[in-house]
Structure formats: C-alpha cells, structure tokens
Enzyme design. Structure first.
Site, short mmCIF file in Angstrom:
data_model
loop_
_atom_site.label_atom_id
_atom_site.label_comp_id
_atom_site.label_asym_id
_atom_site.label_seq_id
_atom_site.Cartn_x
_atom_site.Cartn_y
_atom_site.Cartn_z
N SER A 58 0.83 -1.12 -0.08
CA SER A 58 0.08 0.31 0.08
C SER A 58 0.82 1.15 -0.02
O SER A 58 1.70 1.31 0.78
CB SER A 58 -0.85 -0.05 1.38
OG SER A 58 -1.66 1.25 1.26
N VAL A 63 7.45 2.22 4.09
CA VAL A 63 8.54 1.60 3.22
C VAL A 63 8.10 1.58 1.83
O VAL A 63 8.53 2.06 0.71
CB VAL A 63 8.81 0.17 3.60
CG1 VAL A 63 9.81 -0.61 2.67
CG2 VAL A 63 9.47 0.17 5.05
N CYS A 64 6.70 1.49 1.74
CA CYS A 64 6.16 1.66 0.20
C CYS A 64 6.16 3.04 -0.53
O CYS A 64 6.64 3.35 -1.50
CB CYS A 64 4.47 1.35 0.18
SG CYS A 64 4.33 -0.33 0.83
N ASP A 65 5.92 4.04 0.57
CA ASP A 65 6.33 5.33 0.07
C ASP A 65 7.60 5.73 -0.23
O ASP A 65 7.83 6.19 -1.24
CB ASP A 65 5.71 6.28 1.55
CG ASP A 65 6.03 7.81 0.94
OD1 ASP A 65 4.87 8.51 1.01
OD2 ASP A 65 7.17 8.27 0.96
#
Length: 171
Positions: A58, A63-65
């Site tokens: 997501s 971490v995804c950002d």
C-alpha cells in the site's frame, strides 16, 4: 502454471504468498490491472519497453512510500525505453491522490484491487491480507524476466541498486 503457496512474514509473523515463484529467464505472465476505475492495463500495453515493476502492499505506508519515491527519482536517468510500474492493491483514486500529494510523476501506478490478477500471476498475493507482497521484477523488451527480488519480510526495503543495475544492463 500451478498455483502454490510459499511462506513470508509481516513483522516476523508468517504470511502466505499465493501463486508461482517466477525466476530469471521465465516469460513474464500477462496480468490485468486498473489504470483507473474504468480503464484496464496489461503487460501487452508496455510491449517493446524495458519494465521495472515495483510491487508494494500500500502506498500509504512508510516503506512503500519510500520505495515508490526512490524509483520515481531513478526513472529520470533511465530514458524513454524504460517504464517503471508501481503495482499495489490500493484503489486507483487513492493511488492518484498519493501521487499528487507526493509529487510522484514518473512512475505509472496501477491497481491490482479488482481481481488480484497480478498478485496471483507473479506469486505475490498475500492470502491473509489480500494485498501484494513487496517485490521487484525487471522484464526486458521481449517480456523475459531478467531480475526478480521476492522479499521475505514485508516491512523490509528491496535492493534498489541491484534493480536499477538490472535495468541499466538492458539498455
């Protein structure tokens, strides 16, 4: 291709990945994801391009950002023969909102929310959460996989440098 289940973890707790474990040299499986609520995209839409597929659970997590921002920065130096796709199970309008708020404009965000086609085809569907596991795939212009990184722990960063080097090796 036979569906199988493999183990990974989220903060040390076991999770189950559904689908095949792909390897370098495999033909990249086709998939159907959403560009927005109406338009779909598939592997064929990026024919003839080198593709770096960055998979995140997501965009609204740390971490995804960071992963998506990093590949957005890297995209500037890779040229027009390369496309970076970020695939998540976020809804398309949430992806668009995040990109706008984050200034991310070089990667293409695609949503696997509808039927998890990508997650099942690439072996990254997390059975327990109905999200896609963090992973990286580099696919050449002929749709052969040249680099794969399946992360074992959902909260860890991928090897950005190796993924970018795998793309540069194809240029």
């Amino acid at each position: 291709m036979m569906t199988q289940q493999r183990a990974a973890s989220f903060k040390g707790n076991p999770i189950t990945l559904v689908g095949p474990e792909l390897a370098v040299g495999d033909s990249a499986p086709d998939f159907t994801v959403s560009k927005n609520l109406v338009e779909q995209a598939s592997l064929k839409d990026y024919a003839g391009k080198i593709k770096l597929i960055s998979v995140v659970p997501s965009l609204d997590t740390g971490v995804c950002d960071a992963q998506t921002r990093r590949f957005n920065e890297e995209a500037a130096g890779l040229g027009d023969h390369v496309i970076i796709l970020t695939i998540s199970a976020d809804l398309p309008f949430a992806q668009a909102r995040w990109c706008g708020a984050s200034g991310v404009d070089r990667v293409v965000t695609l949503s696997d929310h509808k039927d998890m086609s990508f997650g099942q085809a690439y072996g990254v569907l997390i059975k327990e959460f109905r999200l896609d596991m963090r992973s990286i795939f580099v696919i050449d212009a002929n749709d052969k996989i040249t680099y794969v990184e399946y992360l074992q722990e959902m909260t860890e960063h991928p090897n950005y440098e190796q993924a970018v080097e795998a793309v540069k090796a194809l240029l």
